[in-house]
Design a protein around this motif. Sequence first.
Motif, PDB file in Angstrom:
ATOM      1  N   LYS A  29       0.857  -1.192   0.000  1.00  0.00           N
ATOM      2  CA  LYS A  29       0.000   0.000   0.000  1.00  0.00           C
ATOM      3  C   LYS A  29       0.896   1.247   0.000  1.00  0.00           C
ATOM      4  CE  LYS A  29      -3.732   2.316   2.484  1.00  0.00           C
ATOM      5  NZ  LYS A  29      -4.342   2.873   1.273  1.00  0.00           N
ATOM      6  N   GLY A  30       0.555   2.218  -0.869  1.00  0.00           N
ATOM      7  CA  GLY A  30       1.273   3.492  -0.863  1.00  0.00           C
ATOM      8  C   GLY A  30       2.655   3.457  -1.489  1.00  0.00           C
ATOM      9  N   GLU A  31       2.907   2.483  -2.371  1.00  0.00           N
ATOM     10  CA  GLU A  31       4.221   2.480  -3.038  1.00  0.00           C
ATOM     11  C   GLU A  31       4.052   2.650  -4.549  1.00  0.00           C
ATOM     12  OE1 GLU A  31       6.747  -1.014  -3.215  1.00  0.00           O
ATOM     13  OE2 GLU A  31       5.093  -2.349  -3.735  1.00  0.00           O
ATOM     14  N   ILE A  32       5.140   3.100  -5.184  1.00  0.00           N
ATOM     15  CA  ILE A  32       5.205   3.101  -6.648  1.00  0.00           C
ATOM     16  C   ILE A  32       6.092   1.918  -7.014  1.00  0.00           C
ATOM     17  CG2 ILE A  32       5.936   4.355  -8.710  1.00  0.00           C
ATOM     18  CD1 ILE A  32       5.484   6.962  -7.201  1.00  0.00           C
ATOM     19  N   HIS A  33       5.498   0.938  -7.688  1.00  0.00           N
ATOM     20  CA  HIS A  33       6.198  -0.312  -7.990  1.00  0.00           C
ATOM     21  C   HIS A  33       6.387  -0.405  -9.505  1.00  0.00           C
ATOM     22  CE1 HIS A  33       7.009  -4.579  -6.485  1.00  0.00           C
ATOM     23  NE2 HIS A  33       7.245  -4.635  -7.779  1.00  0.00           N
ATOM     24  N   ALA A  34       7.642  -0.491  -9.939  1.00  0.00           N
ATOM     25  CA  ALA A  34       7.898  -0.592 -11.377  1.00  0.00           C
ATOM     26  C   ALA A  34       7.928  -2.050 -11.804  1.00  0.00           C
ATOM     27  CB  ALA A  34       9.231   0.071 -11.716  1.00  0.00           C
ATOM     28  N   LEU A  35       7.329  -2.320 -12.965  1.00  0.00           N
ATOM     29  CA  LEU A  35       7.391  -3.658 -13.551  1.00  0.00           C
ATOM     30  C   LEU A  35       8.253  -3.516 -14.806  1.00  0.00           C
ATOM     31  CD1 LEU A  35       6.445  -6.589 -13.572  1.00  0.00           C
ATOM     32  CD2 LEU A  35       4.367  -5.861 -14.728  1.00  0.00           C
ATOM     33  N   LEU A  36       9.457  -4.090 -14.727  1.00  0.00           N
ATOM     34  CA  LEU A  36      10.467  -3.843 -15.761  1.00  0.00           C
ATOM     35  C   LEU A  36      10.703  -5.093 -16.585  1.00  0.00           C
ATOM     36  CD1 LEU A  36      12.900  -2.040 -16.824  1.00  0.00           C
ATOM     37  CD2 LEU A  36      14.258  -3.052 -15.014  1.00  0.00           C
ATOM     38  N   GLY A  37      10.863  -4.928 -17.891  1.00  0.00           N
ATOM     39  CA  GLY A  37      11.173  -6.076 -18.742  1.00  0.00           C
ATOM     40  C   GLY A  37      11.334  -5.627 -20.177  1.00  0.00           C
ATOM     41  N   GLU A 203      13.615   6.684 -15.451  1.00  0.00           N
ATOM     42  CA  GLU A 203      12.353   7.033 -14.798  1.00  0.00           C
ATOM     43  C   GLU A 203      12.073   6.166 -13.578  1.00  0.00           C
ATOM     44  OE1 GLU A 203       9.783   6.899 -18.156  1.00  0.00           O
ATOM     45  OE2 GLU A 203      11.035   8.455 -19.054  1.00  0.00           O
ATOM     46  N   ILE A 204      12.513   4.900 -13.652  1.00  0.00           N
ATOM     47  CA  ILE A 204      12.348   4.029 -12.479  1.00  0.00           C
ATOM     48  C   ILE A 204      13.144   4.626 -11.322  1.00  0.00           C
ATOM     49  CG2 ILE A 204      12.896   1.755 -11.520  1.00  0.00           C
ATOM     50  CD1 ILE A 204      12.249   0.548 -14.211  1.00  0.00           C
ATOM     51  N   LYS A 205      14.371   5.060 -11.619  1.00  0.00           N
ATOM     52  CA  LYS A 205      15.213   5.663 -10.584  1.00  0.00           C
ATOM     53  C   LYS A 205      14.538   6.903 -10.004  1.00  0.00           C
ATOM     54  CE  LYS A 205      19.161   4.504  -9.377  1.00  0.00           C
ATOM     55  NZ  LYS A 205      19.388   3.604  -8.200  1.00  0.00           N
ATOM     56  N   ALA A 206      13.905   7.691 -10.879  1.00  0.00           N
ATOM     57  CA  ALA A 206      13.302   8.953 -10.422  1.00  0.00           C
ATOM     58  C   ALA A 206      12.011   8.739  -9.638  1.00  0.00           C
ATOM     59  CB  ALA A 206      13.038   9.863 -11.624  1.00  0.00           C
ATOM     60  N   ALA A 207      11.280   7.662  -9.937  1.00  0.00           N
ATOM     61  CA  ALA A 207       9.918   7.571  -9.397  1.00  0.00           C
ATOM     62  C   ALA A 207       9.651   6.391  -8.466  1.00  0.00           C
ATOM     63  CB  ALA A 207       8.914   7.524 -10.551  1.00  0.00           C
ATOM     64  N   ALA A 208      10.268   5.232  -8.738  1.00  0.00           N
ATOM     65  CA  ALA A 208       9.775   4.008  -8.089  1.00  0.00           C
ATOM     66  C   ALA A 208      10.448   3.707  -6.755  1.00  0.00           C
ATOM     67  CB  ALA A 208       9.954   2.826  -9.032  1.00  0.00           C
ATOM     68  N   GLY A 221      13.246 -11.210 -10.290  1.00  0.00           N
ATOM     69  CA  GLY A 221      13.457 -10.779  -8.903  1.00  0.00           C
ATOM     70  C   GLY A 221      12.903  -9.382  -8.672  1.00  0.00           C
ATOM     71  N   THR A 222      12.854  -8.986  -7.391  1.00  0.00           N
ATOM     72  CA  THR A 222      12.381  -7.644  -7.021  1.00  0.00           C
ATOM     73  C   THR A 222      13.485  -6.951  -6.246  1.00  0.00           C
ATOM     74  OG1 THR A 222      10.098  -8.401  -6.895  1.00  0.00           O
ATOM     75  CG2 THR A 222      10.607  -6.368  -5.739  1.00  0.00           C
ATOM     76  N   VAL A 223      13.777  -5.699  -6.610  1.00  0.00           N
ATOM     77  CA  VAL A 223      14.857  -4.977  -5.930  1.00  0.00           C
ATOM     78  C   VAL A 223      14.349  -3.654  -5.374  1.00  0.00           C
ATOM     79  CG1 VAL A 223      16.698  -5.976  -7.359  1.00  0.00           C
ATOM     80  CG2 VAL A 223      15.595  -3.852  -8.092  1.00  0.00           C
ATOM     81  N   ASN A 224      15.109  -3.155  -4.405  1.00  0.00           N
ATOM     82  CA  ASN A 224      14.853  -1.834  -3.857  1.00  0.00           C
ATOM     83  C   ASN A 224      15.555  -0.830  -4.781  1.00  0.00           C
ATOM     84  OD1 ASN A 224      14.810   0.503  -2.313  1.00  0.00           O
ATOM     85  ND2 ASN A 224      14.768  -0.705  -0.424  1.00  0.00           N
ATOM     86  N   VAL A 225      14.808   0.112  -5.352  1.00  0.00           N
ATOM     87  CA  VAL A 225      15.356   0.969  -6.412  1.00  0.00           C
ATOM     88  C   VAL A 225      16.505   1.847  -5.916  1.00  0.00           C
ATOM     89  CG1 VAL A 225      14.819   2.868  -7.996  1.00  0.00           C
ATOM     90  CG2 VAL A 225      13.246   0.943  -7.771  1.00  0.00           C
ATOM     91  N   LYS A 226      16.362   2.376  -4.702  1.00  0.00           N
ATOM     92  CA  LYS A 226      17.411   3.274  -4.195  1.00  0.00           C
ATOM     93  C   LYS A 226      18.766   2.568  -4.106  1.00  0.00           C
ATOM     94  CE  LYS A 226      14.900   6.932  -1.934  1.00  0.00           C
ATOM     95  NZ  LYS A 226      13.608   6.464  -2.510  1.00  0.00           N
ATOM     96  N   GLU A 227      18.712   1.242  -3.854  1.00  0.00           N
ATOM     97  CA  GLU A 227      19.982   0.522  -3.627  1.00  0.00           C
ATOM     98  C   GLU A 227      20.500  -0.181  -4.883  1.00  0.00           C
ATOM     99  OE1 GLU A 227      18.591  -2.092  -0.604  1.00  0.00           O
ATOM    100  OE2 GLU A 227      18.140  -0.425   0.749  1.00  0.00           O
ATOM    101  N   ALA A 231      22.597   0.050 -14.299  1.00  0.00           N
ATOM    102  CA  ALA A 231      23.288  -1.038 -15.006  1.00  0.00           C
ATOM    103  C   ALA A 231      22.871  -2.405 -14.449  1.00  0.00           C
ATOM    104  CB  ALA A 231      24.802  -0.867 -14.892  1.00  0.00           C
ATOM    105  N   GLU A 232      22.694  -2.486 -13.127  1.00  0.00           N
ATOM    106  CA  GLU A 232      22.269  -3.758 -12.516  1.00  0.00           C
ATOM    107  C   GLU A 232      20.853  -4.129 -12.975  1.00  0.00           C
ATOM    108  OE1 GLU A 232      24.088  -4.164  -8.087  1.00  0.00           O
ATOM    109  OE2 GLU A 232      23.368  -2.159  -8.558  1.00  0.00           O
ATOM    110  N   MET A 233      19.975  -3.123 -13.019  1.00  0.00           N
ATOM    111  CA  MET A 233      18.591  -3.400 -13.456  1.00  0.00           C
ATOM    112  C   MET A 233      18.577  -3.806 -14.934  1.00  0.00           C
ATOM    113  SD  MET A 233      16.039  -0.825 -11.393  1.00  0.00           S
ATOM    114  CE  MET A 233      16.888   0.732 -11.396  1.00  0.00           C
ATOM    115  N   ALA A 234      19.413  -3.134 -15.728  1.00  0.00           N
ATOM    116  CA  ALA A 234      19.479  -3.463 -17.161  1.00  0.00           C
ATOM    117  C   ALA A 234      19.928  -4.909 -17.339  1.00  0.00           C
ATOM    118  CB  ALA A 234      20.443  -2.527 -17.881  1.00  0.00           C
ATOM    119  N   LYS A 235      20.892  -5.325 -16.524  1.00  0.00           N
ATOM    120  CA  LYS A 235      21.408  -6.685 -16.640  1.00  0.00           C
ATOM    121  C   LYS A 235      20.336  -7.708 -16.246  1.00  0.00           C
ATOM    122  CE  LYS A 235      25.327  -9.608 -15.661  1.00  0.00           C
ATOM    123  NZ  LYS A 235      26.568  -9.820 -14.917  1.00  0.00           N
ATOM    124  N   MET A 236      19.569  -7.401 -15.201  1.00  0.00           N
ATOM    125  CA  MET A 236      18.474  -8.302 -14.803  1.00  0.00           C
ATOM    126  C   MET A 236      17.466  -8.429 -15.940  1.00  0.00           C
ATOM    127  SD  MET A 236      17.590  -7.101 -10.900  1.00  0.00           S
ATOM    128  CE  MET A 236      16.275  -8.288 -10.561  1.00  0.00           C
TER     129      MET A 236
END
Length: 512
Positions: A29-37, A203-208, A221-227, A231-236
């Motif tokens: 509840k109350g989060e912005i969750h990005a679905l990336l692929g 945009e994921i970095k800016a918003a999610a 997998g699911t990651v915490n965007v701030k951490e 490049a890591e997200m692109a590789k996933m």
Amino acid sequence: MEYVVEMLNIRKEFPGIVANDNITLQLKKGEIHALLGENGAGKSTLMSVLFGMYQPEGGVIKVRGKEVKISNPNIANDLGIGMVHQHFKLVENFTVTENIILGSESKRFGLFIDIKGAAKKIEDLSKKYGLNVDPYAKIEEISVGMQQRVEILKMLYRNAEVLIFDEPTAVLTPQEIEELIDIWKTLVKEGKSIIIITHKLKEIKAAADRCSVIRRGRYIGTVNVKETSEAEMAKMMVGREVSFKVEKSPYEPGEVLAKIEHLNVKNNKKVLGVKDLSLEIRSGEILGIAGVEGNGQTELVEAITGLRKIESGKIDLKGNDISNLSIRGRIESGIAHIPEDRQKRGLVLDYTIEENMVLQKYMKEPFSNKLGLLNKGEIRKYANKIIEDFDVRSGEGAISPAKTLSGGNQQKAIIGREIELQPELLIAVQPTRGLDVGSIEYIHKRLVEQRDKGKGVLLISLELDEILNLSDKIAVINNGELIGIVNADETDEKEIGLMMAGVKKEDNNNEE
């Protein structure tokens, strides 16, 4: 942990393809969750299951901890789930209010639709969430960014608590993207929960807050965007390291290939959209055109490709005046065009991929014989080569109808078809709009390859990074006029940004 929505082990199949292979997604509840692929990874399919447009073959959906069956979008609405689709679902000649109340009209005394009451409610919602929408404006008269806000209001009007956005920034200008992210943050503050389907890492970095990654239909997998780095997200997402830099050999332009002289073109409002514009494109060159959307790019491209007639001026290709040639005549003389709107201008959506791949060539050998009979075998062979070379993913290969492909795969098919024409001049308008990082890297390579073969490439893009990265020279237009031409390696985002706002190059230097 309290989740508003849980999708557990969702499986969805289509003919020839498993779109979602046991995917799990949990929304707090109350989060912005990005679905990336990547394109065709199954993101939109998964959200269409949540919105009740598809029924899954397996898995469980829980809303606020209770297991639910969402057999159609009305049930999703009743459960407080709303969705803004990539291609908006609005009636052009209705007002904002009429669009928003469609399907949920409240009638006063059971007889009249209370438009005034609805408009008042819409105005209040618009104020509360900082949307600035005029309830009485007609859809056809407002910008794409505003239309998207109408879609957001449609959800809020129906009391949606969970808001799904499918590729929400594909059609927005950089400024509208910033405004949209602010709107999301306001919505979340008010207790809404948001899922954004995207492949734009910036945009994921800016918003999610969190990001779930799926690849080829499987949950990674699911990651915490701030951490997590881009490049890591692109590789996933892609399954390998991705280079964000365009590799290209030094710029060695040849002779002038295309020449545009004093071009004047009217826009749809019957006033000049392109004013006295002159440009040269050389062989072995990528000429980028930078400008805020709606500053004459569309009219310029349509004038060169023959989709719009010119008022005055001249377009010359390899020494021949092509200003009055038919569209087919221009294709024959060596122009290929990756259009801005892939669904209206790029494809015949009800045709198969193979039929779409020969739209410019079906009347020639080997695709048809002297009697005009089509040679299906040759057409399929040709289409399969493009599908293979450009990694076009679809359920049933060459015989898949174009409309069944994801937007990014439709785009790759068009780019493949146009490059395969081996044109002298390739006009690429927003070539990577809606593509993921892996595909963008590939398309950029192919455009550079055209340039290295001594062809000319005219690149029109709203992504400034793309213009700066790919172009050899950059022409900036504002309000249909040429503001200036700069060498890509001697400029930066700030200078181009000022020129896009209409500040001529010599004026920039005075400000320093």
